[in-house]
Design a protein around this motif. Structure first.
Motif, PDB file in Angstrom:
ATOM      1  N   SER A  87      24.823  23.494  50.247  1.00 17.73           N
ATOM      2  CA  SER A  87      25.373  22.259  50.260  1.00 17.73           C
ATOM      3  C   SER A  87      26.584  22.144  50.098  1.00 17.73           C
ATOM      4  O   SER A  87      27.433  21.626  50.853  1.00 17.73           O
ATOM      5  N   PRO A 101      22.188  20.543  41.755  1.00 16.72           N
ATOM      6  CA  PRO A 101      21.897  21.543  40.767  1.00 16.72           C
ATOM      7  C   PRO A 101      22.383  21.207  39.343  1.00 16.72           C
ATOM      8  O   PRO A 101      21.653  21.569  38.599  1.00 16.72           O
ATOM      9  N   SER A 102      23.591  20.785  39.164  1.00 17.57           N
ATOM     10  CA  SER A 102      24.052  20.251  37.651  1.00 17.57           C
ATOM     11  C   SER A 102      23.049  19.409  37.222  1.00 17.57           C
ATOM     12  O   SER A 102      23.097  19.423  36.021  1.00 17.57           O
ATOM     13  N   ALA A 133      26.447  37.909  40.903  1.00 19.99           N
ATOM     14  CA  ALA A 133      25.623  38.489  41.790  1.00 19.99           C
ATOM     15  C   ALA A 133      26.761  39.600  42.897  1.00 19.99           C
ATOM     16  O   ALA A 133      26.448  40.418  43.009  1.00 19.99           O
ATOM     17  N   ALA A 161      24.959  28.531  54.304  1.00 22.46           N
ATOM     18  CA  ALA A 161      24.273  27.347  54.560  1.00 22.46           C
ATOM     19  C   ALA A 161      23.974  26.307  53.246  1.00 22.46           C
ATOM     20  O   ALA A 161      23.056  25.418  53.561  1.00 22.46           O
ATOM     21  N   LYS A 201      20.136  21.084  36.143  1.00 19.32           N
ATOM     22  CA  LYS A 201      20.233  21.956  34.985  1.00 19.32           C
ATOM     23  C   LYS A 201      20.414  20.939  33.707  1.00 19.32           C
ATOM     24  O   LYS A 201      20.040  21.376  32.488  1.00 19.32           O
ATOM     25  N   TYR A 255      32.739  28.608  42.326  1.00 18.27           N
ATOM     26  CA  TYR A 255      32.205  27.352  41.837  1.00 18.27           C
ATOM     27  C   TYR A 255      31.100  27.637  41.463  1.00 18.27           C
ATOM     28  O   TYR A 255      30.452  26.662  40.571  1.00 18.27           O
TER      29      TYR A 255
HETATM   30  N1  LIG Z   1      31.812  24.680  39.680  1.00 22.56           N
HETATM   31  C1  LIG Z   1      31.626  23.360  40.202  1.00 22.56           C
HETATM   32  O1  LIG Z   1      32.115  22.348  40.238  1.00 22.56           O
HETATM   33  C2  LIG Z   1      30.229  23.103  41.061  1.00 22.56           C
HETATM   34  C3  LIG Z   1      30.046  22.363  42.101  1.00 22.56           C
HETATM   35  C4  LIG Z   1      28.838  22.254  43.050  1.00 22.56           C
HETATM   36  C5  LIG Z   1      27.977  23.345  42.751  1.00 22.56           C
HETATM   37  N2  LIG Z   1      28.108  24.258  41.887  1.00 22.56           N
HETATM   38  C6  LIG Z   1      27.217  25.205  41.580  1.00 22.56           C
HETATM   39  O2  LIG Z   1      27.071  25.798  42.837  1.00 22.56           O
HETATM   40  C7  LIG Z   1      25.836  26.480  42.912  1.00 22.56           C
HETATM   41  C8  LIG Z   1      25.667  26.119  44.459  1.00 22.56           C
HETATM   42  O3  LIG Z   1      25.372  24.742  44.487  1.00 22.56           O
HETATM   43  P1  LIG Z   1      25.048  24.134  45.897  1.00 22.56           P
HETATM   44  O4  LIG Z   1      24.693  22.549  45.374  1.00 22.56           O
HETATM   45  O5  LIG Z   1      25.892  24.601  46.988  1.00 22.56           O
HETATM   46  O6  LIG Z   1      23.389  24.616  45.994  1.00 22.56           O
HETATM   47  P2  LIG Z   1      22.611  24.962  47.248  1.00 22.56           P
HETATM   48  O7  LIG Z   1      22.572  23.924  48.077  1.00 22.56           O
HETATM   49  O8  LIG Z   1      21.233  25.363  46.624  1.00 22.56           O
HETATM   50  O9  LIG Z   1      23.345  26.162  47.840  1.00 22.56           O
HETATM   51  C9  LIG Z   1      23.482  27.543  47.345  1.00 22.56           C
HETATM   52  C10 LIG Z   1      23.366  28.337  48.574  1.00 22.56           C
HETATM   53  O10 LIG Z   1      23.802  29.717  47.978  1.00 22.56           O
HETATM   54  C11 LIG Z   1      23.023  30.899  48.382  1.00 22.56           C
HETATM   55  N3  LIG Z   1      23.104  31.768  47.542  1.00 22.56           N
HETATM   56  C12 LIG Z   1      22.422  32.200  46.366  1.00 22.56           C
HETATM   57  N4  LIG Z   1      22.679  33.217  45.816  1.00 22.56           N
HETATM   58  C13 LIG Z   1      23.487  33.917  46.811  1.00 22.56           C
HETATM   59  C14 LIG Z   1      24.370  35.127  46.702  1.00 22.56           C
HETATM   60  N5  LIG Z   1      24.336  35.864  45.554  1.00 22.56           N
HETATM   61  N6  LIG Z   1      24.988  35.252  47.829  1.00 22.56           N
HETATM   62  C15 LIG Z   1      25.400  34.448  48.773  1.00 22.56           C
HETATM   63  N7  LIG Z   1      24.631  33.309  48.619  1.00 22.56           N
HETATM   64  C16 LIG Z   1      23.922  33.190  47.614  1.00 22.56           C
HETATM   65  C17 LIG Z   1      21.790  30.210  48.521  1.00 22.56           C
HETATM   66  O11 LIG Z   1      20.881  30.711  49.611  1.00 22.56           O
HETATM   67  P3  LIG Z   1      19.756  31.810  49.238  1.00 22.56           P
HETATM   68  O12 LIG Z   1      19.326  31.630  47.783  1.00 22.56           O
HETATM   69  O13 LIG Z   1      18.782  31.711  50.438  1.00 22.56           O
HETATM   70  O14 LIG Z   1      20.702  33.109  49.507  1.00 22.56           O
HETATM   71  C18 LIG Z   1      22.014  28.734  49.021  1.00 22.56           C
HETATM   72  O15 LIG Z   1      22.140  28.641  50.408  1.00 22.56           O
HETATM   73  C19 LIG Z   1      24.861  25.799  41.885  1.00 22.56           C
HETATM   74  O16 LIG Z   1      24.873  26.978  40.743  1.00 22.56           O
HETATM   75  C20 LIG Z   1      25.738  24.714  41.393  1.00 22.56           C
HETATM   76  O17 LIG Z   1      25.524  24.489  40.114  1.00 22.56           O
HETATM   77  C21 LIG Z   1      29.077  24.123  40.958  1.00 22.56           C
END
Ligand SMILES: NC(=O)c1ccc[n+]([C@@H]2O[C@H](COP(=O)([O-])OP(=O)(O)OC[C@H]3O[C@@H](n4cnc5c(N)ncnc54)[C@H](OP(=O)(O)O)[C@@H]3O)[C@@H](O)[C@H]2O)c1
Length: 328
Positions: free
Chosen positions: A157, A42-43, A225, A155, A46, A243
Motif C-alpha cells: 500500500s 495495518p496499524s 529483515a 507493491a 495491530k 516506516y
Molecule cells: N511509520 C508509519 O507511519 C507507517 C505508515 C504506514 C505503514 N506502516 C507500517 O508499514 C508496514 C507496511 O504497511 P502497508 O500498509 O504498506 O502494508 P502492505 O500493503 O501489506 O505492504 C507491505 C509490503 O511489504 C512487503 N514486504 C514484507 N516484508 C518485506 C521485506 N522483508 N522486504 C521487502 N518487502 C517486504 C509485503 O509483501 P510480501 O510479504 O509479499 O513481501 C507487502 O507488499 C506495516 O507494518 C505498517 O504498520 C508504518
C-alpha cells in the motif's frame, strides 16, 4: 448510527462488533463527516489485536483513514463546507472514534477537500498510505548525484505509492517484491528494476543494476529483515528512511553502519510536523488530478464484515489497500 467498535483487544472475530453507537455532534472547530468509505491499515489491525500502540479508551471505533461528505460543522467552522467531499487523516490518533462508522466528528483540518472526480475509495487511501509514501520520498531533498532509490515492498500500500512518487521526483527506482505478480505491479507503476527478495541475491542484483556503487537511498518497510543488507546495497553515506519493521527490538548492525556512514531515519505518519503534512496534502491535490497515478485497492468489504477486512490484512494475502464501504 451504525458503527464497528471494540472494547477490549483480541482477535478480530472475538472483539469487533457492529451495532448502534451515538451519532457524534461536532464540537467547536470540528466537522461532522458522513463516511462513505473507511480505510483499513495495518496499524488499525495491530491496535485492535493489542500489539500496536495501546490506548486507554473504554470503547474504540477503529480506523484512521476514510472519505465522505461534511454534513454539519461546529462553531468557528465555515458553514460553506457543508456538502463538501473530503478525505480524512488521523481520525484514530489520540482519539477513540475513527471512521468505521456512518459518521465521525473531527477537527476541520483533518477533513481535506476531495475533488469531485476522485472516488471516495481513493480518498480513503490517502491518510496513511499516501502521506507515508510522500514523506518517505520527500523527507529530504535529493543531492545532485542522487540517482537510485530502492523501495522495499514496492507493491504494498505504501510501497506502490512510493514507487510512483520516487519516479516523479526523478529517481531511478528498484523495487523489491516477493512474487511475479507483485513484480509486474511494481513494473507497471514505473519501477526501473525489480528484485525478488525471497529468491534473488539482493546485493548481487543491486550491484549489477547500479554498477557496484550502491543505491543512494532506501525506503524501508521491514527494518529488522533488511538491516543486514544496507552496507551491501547502499552507497557509502547513503540514507534509509524506515516506516515499518517486523521487529522493533532486533539488534541492528550499528558498527558496520558506522563504518559505512549509513544514515537511518524513522518516522510515524501520525506525528508528521504540521508544515510537512501541509506540503504533502498540497502535493496530493496535484497527483489526484492525474489519472495516470495509480491507487492499489485490493478489496472492499461491507461494514458488517469489518472482522474479515482485518483478517484480510493479517493474512498478508492482499495486494494493496483494504477498504470498508459504509452503507447509509
Ligand atoms: N511509520 C508509519 O507511519 C507507517 C505508515 C504506514 C505503514 N506502516 C507500517 O508499514 C508496514 C507496511 O504497511 P502497508 O500498509 O504498506 O502494508 P502492505 O500493503 O501489506 O505492504 C507491505 C509490503 O511489504 C512487503 N514486504 C514484507 N516484508 C518485506 C521485506 N522483508 N522486504 C521487502 N518487502 C517486504 C509485503 O509483501 P510480501 O510479504 O509479499 O513481501 C507487502 O507488499 C506495516 O507494518 C505498517 O504498520 C508504518
Amino acid at each position: 448510527m451504525r458503527a464497528a467498535f471494540y472494547s477490549s483487544t483480541g482477535t478480530a472475530k472475538q472483539v469487533l462488533h457492529v451495532g448502534e453507537q451515538p451519532t457524534p455532534t461536532p464540537e467547536p472547530g470540528e466537522v461532522l463527516v458522513r463516511i462513505a468509505v473507511s480505510g483499513v491499515n495495518p496499524s488499525d489491525v495491530k491496535a485492535r489485536s493489542g500489539i500496536g500502540i495501546s490506548t486507554a479508551q473504554p470503547l474504540i471505533i477503529p480506523h484512521s483513514d476514510g472519505a465522505g461528505v461534511i454534513t454539519a460543522v461546529g462553531s468557528g467552522v465555515d458553514s460553506g463546507r457543508i456538502g463538501q467531499r473530503v478525505w480524512i487523516w488521523n481520525a484514530r490518533w489520540d482519539r477513540a472514534f475513527g471512521t468505521a462508522a456512518e459518521f465521525v466528528a473531527l477537527p476541520a483540518s483533518q477533513a481535506v477537500p476531495l475533488p469531485d472526480n476522485v472516488a471516495f475509495e481513493v480518498g480513503a487511501c490517502l491518510g496513511i498510505p499516501w502521506l507515508t509514501a510522500w514523506y518517505s520520498v520527500h523527507f529530504r531533498e535529493p543531492t545532485a548525484d542522487d540517482e537510485w532509490i530502492l523501495v522495499a515492498g514496492g507493491a504494498g500500500s505504501v510501497g506502490s505509492y512510493a514507487v510512483q512518487l520516487a519516479k516523479r521526483a526523478g529517481y531511478r527506482v528498484i523495487a523489491t517484491v516477493s512474487s511475479e505478480q507483485k513484480a509486474s505491479i511494481a513494473r507497471s507503476l514505473g519501477a526501473d528494476a525489480v528484485i525478488n527478495y525471497r529468491t534473488d541475491d539482493v546485493a548481487a542484483k543491486v550491484s549489477a543494476i547500479v554498477g557496484g556503487r550502491g543505491v543512494d537511498r532506501i525506503i524501508e518497510v521491514d527494518l529488522a529483515a533488511n538491516a543486514h543488507l544496507y552496507t551491501k546495497i547502499l552507497k557509502p553515506g547513503g540514507s534509509v528512511i524506515v516506516y515499518g519493521s517486523s521487529d522493533w527490538n532486533k539488534p541492528l548492525p550499528l558498527h558496520p553502519w558506522l563504518r559505512h556512514g549509513v544514515t537511518v531515519s524513522l518516522f510515524i505518519v501520525y506525528e508528521l510536523p504540521a508544515d510537512v503534512r501541509r506540503a504533502a496534502i498540497a502535493a496530493s491535490a496535484e497527483v489526484l488530478a492525474d489519472p495516470s497515478f495509480s491507487h492499489q485497492i485490493a478489496a472492499i468489504f461491507p461494514l458488517d464484515q469489518v472482522a474479515e477486512a482485518h483478517e484480510a490484512i493479517e493474512s498478508g494475502g492482499v495486494i494493496g489497500n483494504v477498504l470498508l464501504s459504509i452503507d447509509h
